[in-house]
Scaffold this active site. Sequence first.
Site, short mmCIF file in Angstrom:
data_model
loop_
_atom_site.label_atom_id
_atom_site.label_comp_id
_atom_site.label_asym_id
_atom_site.label_seq_id
_atom_site.Cartn_x
_atom_site.Cartn_y
_atom_site.Cartn_z
N ASP A 1 1.02 -1.18 0.09
CA ASP A 1 0.12 0.18 -0.07
C ASP A 1 0.90 1.29 0.19
OD1 ASP A 1 -2.44 1.54 0.06
OD2 ASP A 1 -1.92 1.68 2.42
N LYS A 2 0.38 2.50 -0.31
CA LYS A 2 1.14 3.51 -0.40
C LYS A 2 0.81 4.36 1.03
CE LYS A 2 -0.03 7.49 -2.07
NZ LYS A 2 0.32 8.34 -0.96
N ASP B 1 -6.44 -3.10 3.26
CA ASP B 1 -5.27 -3.68 2.90
C ASP B 1 -5.35 -5.08 3.33
OD1 ASP B 1 -3.90 -1.48 1.74
OD2 ASP B 1 -3.27 -0.91 3.64
#
Length: 1201
Positions: free
Chosen positions: A399-400, A828
């Site tokens: 994930d960012k 996520d």
Amino acid sequence: MWTCWTKEKPPELERNIHAGDHEYNAQFEYANNYISTSKYNVVTFLPKNLIEQFQRLANAYFLGLLILQLMPVISSLTPLTTVIPLVAVLTVTAIKDAVDDIQRHRSDGLVNNRKSDVLRDGKLVSERWHTVIVGDIIRLKNNDFIAADLFLLSTSEPNSLCYIETAELDGETNLKVKQAIPETASMGNNNEEMSRFDAEIICEAPNNRLNKFEGKLTWKGKTYPIDNDKILLRGCVMRNTQWCYGLVIFAGRDTKLMMNSGKTKFKRTHIDRLMNLLIIGIFLFLVSMCLICTIACGIWESYTGYNFQIYLPWESFVDKSKEKGSTTIAVLVFLSYIIILNTVVPISLYVSVEIIRLVNSYWINWDVKMYYENKDTPAKARTTTLNEELGQIEYIFSDKTGTLTQNIMTFNKASVGGKSYGNPVDDAGHEIEFIENVPKIDFTLENHYGESSFCFYDTRLLNEIKGGNKDAKRLFKILALCHTVMPERKENGNLEYQAQSPDEGALVSAARNFGFVFKSRTPNTITIEANGREKIYDLLCILDFNNFRKRMSVIVKRNDKIRLYCKGADSVIFERLDSSCEELKELTLHHLNEFAQEGLRTLCLAYKDISKSVYDAWKEKHHLASISLENRDEQLDTLYEEIEQNLQLVGSTAIEDKLQDGVPEAIANLALAGIKIWVLTGDKQETAINIGYSCQLLTENLEEVFIIDAESVEEVQGQMERAMDEIQKMKNKTNTDVVVCNGDAHFNPTDGVSVNCDEAADYALVVNGHSLAYALNPELEGLLVKLSSSCKSVICCRVTPLQKALVVDLIKKHKKSITLAIGDGANDVSMIKTAHIGVGISGQEGMQAVLASDYAIAQFKYLERLLLVHGRWSYFRMCKFLRYFFYKNFAFTLCHFWYAFFCGFSAQTLYDPYFISLYNVFYTSLPVLVLGIFDQDVDEDHSLRYPKLYMPGLRDELFNKKKFLLSVGEGIISSLILFFIPYWTFIYAAGSSGMGEDDQQSFGTFVATILVISVNLRCALDTSYWTGFNHFVIWGSIIYYFCFILAFYSNGIHYTYIGVAFAVFSSPSFWLCLLLTCTILIVPVVAYRFYKTNITASLSDRVRLRQRIKKLKSRSRESHIHRQSFVRHSTRSLRSGYAFSHQEGFGKLITSGLNMTQRLEERIKEPKEPVKLTKIIRYSDDENTATTSLKNDRVLFVEKL
């Protein structure tokens, strides 16, 4: 709990709800609000856990052996030799699984026992979440978590607006606006009216679509549409809203959050799966040996045993005829040898494996270098079964927001009037190199709105404003006016901003600190304070942002002067500049390139004066377009384009989306290790691309960045095919015949040189979420895998939680690679559960990801250490343990097989039965156990310095079918030596008394003693890292064996082997044979390893030698860190990722007056020092070593070791 016996519920096509009518809603059996992420409950634990454990074929194999050992006719061993270890393994594993699941139950309990105010009989009652059901009306307060998916009825805010934070769902921390319909909003907070609310809602069935909702409300004879803007989803947090009421639509497992979470899967490592296959092979090998013994037994009984019954009579139940009797005995002998030879895979193997995994998990938990002091958060292994898998990761899916970044924007630099500002300067005004002790400007001295947390180091820009520089003032005036930020005055008088995106928040905050303070707004005005003077601007129009325009503008009026202020991407601003700005444009472009090289997010600012007549004519056309029912957006875009022409350039800004500390270095090191890193984020495309450059996932050396953003299957396919054609053209064009790949080395057939792919053309792939939905179709997924495999980096943006899981599953299915997913939010969870390894980050978005993960860390940078140190060590130890274990057990067991040829294939054991039971428990277990716990080929510093050491795990080199066969072959050869050298020594030997020493008990003790000594010496030879524990258990096991066997075979015990040990150990031939056998077994291994280490040394061998040399010299050199300059080769502009990433339509809300509120509440956290991109250069001990001749000096060193 009893779903196994209940009738399956038919699939739900649509949902019909009567508000407050529990009896009506109950007939549909909608899910309650209880959620469970655990695998077991009290009833299902034992059967479900046993089923999972017996999926491991070894456990099923031992269970079958136990059943055979319960038959005294065929077993010469007591069943306790199998019962005790099997029960111990099952019990230990069950306890471990139970502890893990109890933690999940506790986490579920914390969520299920949260409380919400529920309307019951006209009164608000505090209820636990798990008691909430569909049709209930809930009252939420500010900062409350939303208990279920709700239909918004009314709120405390003007126009029934409600602000929510969706970080748990999509990772975005900017607030979203929801609005109730006026008909229900009129009920306000009147509980009596709410209790009489009897509307009917018909809506879609539960699904995982986060951004879409379809339904209708029927009330008082009228029908109203329901869309996603009126739905509050579970997992969100209500912000800046005193209270709101909502009707429960979906509860528990039916909520969109839980529908996106995926199921908890039973995860097994690659080695576990390989072991299942090897167990089948071992069993077939065992059956083959038993068949040989069976056939030989039948022949022997027919020709010898039948005539020898006066000494060895057959059992009473055996037929007296030669053929039938021999056949019966042979069949029984087959089963007997199954029991005797089963020690090729002893149950102690799995006990040892579990212990090694458990201790290696504690090494992770106890690693102080993975402890995050700021949050008092250590790393935690939440499972103990997957450690060695950490050493074989080929794909990382990250994930960012919150995982790679802190989601904190900082204003770093600006270009004004052709001059660049932002770097620190000395007293003379000259730029100096940034160092830690450079003082930042204190903006609070002359500006009471200044923020102590704001970091800027260039005093020249502040001096320009104080000196009256018009361009500098105009730049910050644009930042203070051209935005959609909401201000809030706190109770303590502090002014805080609620920005829809952190980009805008950083820019408005910068204007505030430089003296242009945005103070308040109404639908028609904007109030700022410029250098101490309050100014009110009439807001005439907001030309809103969208992804196509890539800019936003405001038209304001003050003192009868109308002006348009615009900010946006440089590419779109430059196209609309007046011709008089050419010189300034070139200077600004140069500065933009400098900013972009540092990974900063850039933005250009411009303005335009508009006459009243021109504006009036344009405004009339704008009004007509805004009320048009056909092509409204296209008409408005055309008008925006018309007015945004002939702009005057002011300058540019550069902000940094602050990465977590150490992210670029960690990603670079992981990439050097051969790991492919994909970023899967819900953020916008431009944001994701910029972060890709900042964290070195995307670099300036990329040949091209392919963007897949089409809106149909055909267009997506066309874009991917064109990208593949481009790659193929480059492959065909090159003269070096280098194959474009993803980090592997390939052979150049023209000159015989091995070429590393890092020197070849590299590509990156960016896929948008809507395009990814088409690319994941079965007919296109193969093309997607092929294209992504040809690219060095892949970024998927605007993806849903379920799409994240589908991408992970795609790689698992097509590449057969081991995957790791890492994230910090509920969005996520599905990805984390799908990957082979799930890592959760204890971040800003709650603990959902951590609760679903296998490993939890506090920062992304710790992933480097988790994989390159702990993962590699765990894999290295487990592989060495398994190779040694199979070797020693085949050497031990095959001696029985050779002995069968000398005992008439009677299933007589060579060894003492107690020795058979204790061999893998006391005599040889502890040395190999300590080996699997402590051993390391190189230390942690060298593991990080030379990431290529991780490669053997990626290639599955240390334990595979070939390595297994080599260990088995070595064990078989050792068994031949262990059996026949003592046999030839003893067959004609005589003791000092003249009596023969060739009895079965002495011979078995002779072989057993040499076996224990030789395999422990071999363990010492296999040990790479000696500790006090190694010395204690290796030499202690040998001493313990001698002490135990002398005591156990003494007169005091009265065992059948009385005096055998003393007689054997007092024989000179025993010690001579021991020396000869151990020499034959050990010396060839030492010679082979000497050859491998010195002639064909691996990277591990060379690094280990370097490590030893360094220890001998007692010195080490520090890494030299230099700033890296970049040269951009890609045909795509880095600056296309501009610092402007909020959603379309927010400006419309401002001008409508719907979002005006004085009760906003938001935290602005103190930004930290910006992360600097670095290049790490390692120097060898010899300063003159030509390390610069290597592509990657972190991986190899040149000097001859």
